[in-house]
Scaffold this motif. Structure first.
Motif, PDB file in Angstrom:
ATOM      1  N   ARG B 148       0.836  -1.205   0.000  1.00 46.65           N
ATOM      2  CA  ARG B 148       0.000   0.000   0.000  1.00 46.65           C
ATOM      3  C   ARG B 148       0.877   1.264   0.000  1.00 46.65           C
ATOM      4  O   ARG B 148       0.579   2.238  -0.700  1.00 46.65           O
ATOM      5  N   ILE B 149       1.947   1.202   0.813  1.00 43.43           N
ATOM      6  CA  ILE B 149       2.865   2.359   0.874  1.00 43.43           C
ATOM      7  C   ILE B 149       3.455   2.615  -0.511  1.00 43.43           C
ATOM      8  O   ILE B 149       3.513   3.757  -0.991  1.00 43.43           O
ATOM      9  N   ARG B 150       3.875   1.537  -1.179  1.00 43.64           N
ATOM     10  CA  ARG B 150       4.459   1.691  -2.536  1.00 43.64           C
ATOM     11  C   ARG B 150       3.434   2.303  -3.494  1.00 43.64           C
ATOM     12  O   ARG B 150       3.761   3.181  -4.294  1.00 43.64           O
ATOM     13  N   ASP B 151       2.201   1.830  -3.392  1.00 46.20           N
ATOM     14  CA  ASP B 151       1.145   2.361  -4.269  1.00 46.20           C
ATOM     15  C   ASP B 151       0.965   3.855  -4.043  1.00 46.20           C
ATOM     16  O   ASP B 151       0.801   4.624  -4.992  1.00 46.20           O
ATOM     17  N   GLU B 152       0.981   4.242  -2.781  1.00 44.15           N
ATOM     18  CA  GLU B 152       0.789   5.660  -2.472  1.00 44.15           C
ATOM     19  C   GLU B 152       1.962   6.494  -2.964  1.00 44.15           C
ATOM     20  O   GLU B 152       1.781   7.622  -3.433  1.00 44.15           O
ATOM     21  N   VAL B 153       3.158   5.941  -2.846  1.00 41.78           N
ATOM     22  CA  VAL B 153       4.340   6.672  -3.322  1.00 41.78           C
ATOM     23  C   VAL B 153       4.261   6.852  -4.839  1.00 41.78           C
ATOM     24  O   VAL B 153       4.543   7.936  -5.380  1.00 41.78           O
ATOM     25  N   ILE B 154       3.832   5.787  -5.528  1.00 42.05           N
ATOM     26  CA  ILE B 154       3.685   5.877  -6.994  1.00 42.05           C
ATOM     27  C   ILE B 154       2.645   6.948  -7.344  1.00 42.05           C
ATOM     28  O   ILE B 154       2.858   7.774  -8.242  1.00 42.05           O
ATOM     29  N   ALA B 155       1.558   6.941  -6.601  1.00 45.01           N
ATOM     30  CA  ALA B 155       0.506   7.923  -6.850  1.00 45.01           C
ATOM     31  C   ALA B 155       1.007   9.343  -6.600  1.00 45.01           C
ATOM     32  O   ALA B 155       0.719  10.273  -7.365  1.00 45.01           O
ATOM     33  N   LEU B 156       1.783   9.490  -5.539  1.00 43.06           N
ATOM     34  CA  LEU B 156       2.350  10.814  -5.214  1.00 43.06           C
ATOM     35  C   LEU B 156       3.235  11.315  -6.350  1.00 43.06           C
ATOM     36  O   LEU B 156       3.167  12.477  -6.758  1.00 43.06           O
ATOM     37  N   ARG B 157       4.066  10.399  -6.838  1.00 45.49           N
ATOM     38  CA  ARG B 157       5.008  10.802  -7.906  1.00 45.49           C
ATOM     39  C   ARG B 157       4.253  11.127  -9.183  1.00 45.49           C
ATOM     40  O   ARG B 157       4.625  12.045  -9.926  1.00 45.49           O
ATOM     41  N   ALA B 158       3.213  10.377  -9.429  1.00 49.76           N
ATOM     42  CA  ALA B 158       2.421  10.640 -10.641  1.00 49.76           C
ATOM     43  C   ALA B 158       1.765  12.014 -10.530  1.00 49.76           C
ATOM     44  O   ALA B 158       1.737  12.786 -11.504  1.00 49.76           O
ATOM     45  N   GLU B 159       1.281  12.322  -9.336  1.00 51.94           N
ATOM     46  CA  GLU B 159       0.664  13.640  -9.132  1.00 51.94           C
ATOM     47  C   GLU B 159       1.691  14.745  -9.303  1.00 51.94           C
ATOM     48  O   GLU B 159       1.417  15.793  -9.908  1.00 51.94           O
ATOM     49  N   ALA B 160       2.896  14.490  -8.771  1.00 46.41           N
ATOM     50  CA  ALA B 160       3.936  15.511  -8.861  1.00 46.41           C
ATOM     51  C   ALA B 160       4.358  15.714 -10.310  1.00 46.41           C
ATOM     52  O   ALA B 160       4.648  16.839 -10.740  1.00 46.41           O
ATOM     53  N   ALA B 161       4.374  14.632 -11.082  1.00 45.32           N
ATOM     54  CA  ALA B 161       4.816  14.709 -12.489  1.00 45.32           C
ATOM     55  C   ALA B 161       3.736  15.336 -13.371  1.00 45.32           C
ATOM     56  O   ALA B 161       4.031  16.056 -14.324  1.00 45.32           O
ATOM     57  N   GLY B 162       2.496  15.056 -13.040  1.00 45.10           N
ATOM     58  CA  GLY B 162       1.401  15.514 -13.882  1.00 45.10           C
ATOM     59  C   GLY B 162       0.896  16.844 -13.465  1.00 45.10           C
ATOM     60  O   GLY B 162       0.317  17.585 -14.211  1.00 45.10           O
TER      61      GLY B 162
END
Lengths: 210, 162
Positions: B148-162
């Motif tokens: 779950r932590i990894r998923d959230e980190v991926i989501a965070l990075r996607a938000e930061a990139a987009g």
């Protein structure tokens, strides 16, 4: 600098530094520079901790209150049991016999009343006693006028078997214009001594009619 | 290792280890000492013979997470992290060292249980087995929380990139 395998956690390293003596950690840090570096950091580090002031233990109020309340309750019970009882009119406690009660019945002009404590010339009184049942006891009745230094004994000492409202044989009259104490003295062994009434006797006061 | 019998003994024995742990999270020795000192001061009236280093370690984690969650102190922590030297990274999350910035960002998305696993794994460098023992949960639960932590980190990075 990376660990050669699975890094040893900081917690395990700290425990090792505290003298945990874990062989696996010793072997690992001997070959892993990264974890050796972490252990060195721990061992070199000096932390200046401020003093921790531990306040003196205070007893909680209820811990103190409970024994006090217990002691007070025990004292109250003792007082209740051991307190000298006020002398109740007509009652006495006789050693070896128990609680006894004295009452009188007045006959005036053919009318008999149990609820009166007054006298007039010509009244006749009979003594009624109550004592623990089935005990044969000796009984003597004394009448003392207020201020007198001696007692009259209008009835002969008699032996009765205790029970509820035992009528003592004989009757007596009271004269004069002062209150009179009528007392019943109980004795188990033999006829009671004819001394002035004491606290151990059951007494009532008869007052002259106004 | 035996639990300490009283707060003073535990403070002297484990205090330095706890300060180092708090410092890794907060990047400030001063704040770390404050956290550890406050923890012991709070523990004094309800001290238990069962208090040992792992218990205190976990308590320090929770106290540090409270500091990170506090938006008033978060900015100061992030600023401090940029100025501080990079920590020795041993366990990484997708090749990234987990610092205050990431923990602060995840604190808004994850609950206490996940954040504890995050700190235990990527700040304290514990194995999944150690985490399971420390938190009193199964290894499977630890694995799920890490996912779950990894998923959230991926989501965070996607938000930061987009």
């Amino acid at each position: 600098m990376n660990c050669i395998g699975e890094p040893i956690s900081w917690l395990r390293l700290e425990r090792f530094a505290l003298g945990g003596g874990d062989v696996a950690i010793r072997d690992h840090v001997a070959t892993c520079a990264a974890c050796r570096h972490c252990l060195d950091e721990i061992e070199r580090d000096v932390v200046a901790l401020p003093p921790l002031v531990v306040p003196a233990k205070r007893r909680r109020w209820w811990k103190l209150a409970l024994p006090i309340a217990g002691a007070l309750a025990a004292a109250a019970v003792l007082l209740l049991v051991l307190r000298p009882r006020p002398h109740q009119e007509g009652f006495a406690s006789v050693k070896g016999l128990g609680e006894v009660q004295l009452d009188v019945v007045r006959e005036r002009g053919g009318v008999i009343r149990e609820d009166v404590r007054t006298f007039a010339p010509g009244d006749r009184f009979k003594v009624i006693v109550t004592c623990p049942p089935a005990r044969p006891v000796w009984l003597d009745v004394a009448v003392v006028e207020a201020g007198a230094r001696s007692a009259d004994y209008p009835l002969a000492p008699t032996r009765i078997v205790c029970g509820n409202r035992i009528v003592v044989p004989g009757a007596f009259t009271v004269t004069g214009d002062k209150p009179n104490r009528v007392c019943a003295r109980f004795a188990i062994a033999g006829e009671p001594a004819r001394l002035l009434p004491a606290a151990t006797d059951a007494c009532i006061t008869l007052r002259p009619d106004q | 290792m035996e639990p300490a019998s009283d707060p003073q003994t535990a403070y002297r024995a484990y205090g330095p280890a706890l300060v180092r742990k708090a410092e890794r999270l907060l990047r400030s020795r001063e704040d770390a000492i404050d956290v550890v000192h406050a923890l012991f001061a709070d523990l004094i009236p309800r001290w238990s013979k069962d208090v040992d280093l792992p218990y205190l370690y976990r308590a320090v984690t929770n106290r540090c997470l409270n500091v990170v969650r506090d938006r008033g102190t978060r900015a100061r922590l992030l600023e401090r992290e940029q100025q501080a030297a990079a920590p020795v990274g041993r366990v990484r999350l997708d090749e990234h060292i987990v610092g205050v910035g990431l923990i602060a960002a995840l604190a808004d998305r994850l609950d206490e249980g996940h954040l504890e696993v995050l700190v235990a794994r990527f700040v304290d460098d514990m194995t999944q087995d150690e985490i399971a023992e420390q938190l009193g949960v199964s290894r499977k639960t630890v694995g799920r929380r890490l996912e779950r932590i990894r998923d959230e980190v991926i989501a965070l990075r996607a938000e930061a990139a987009g």
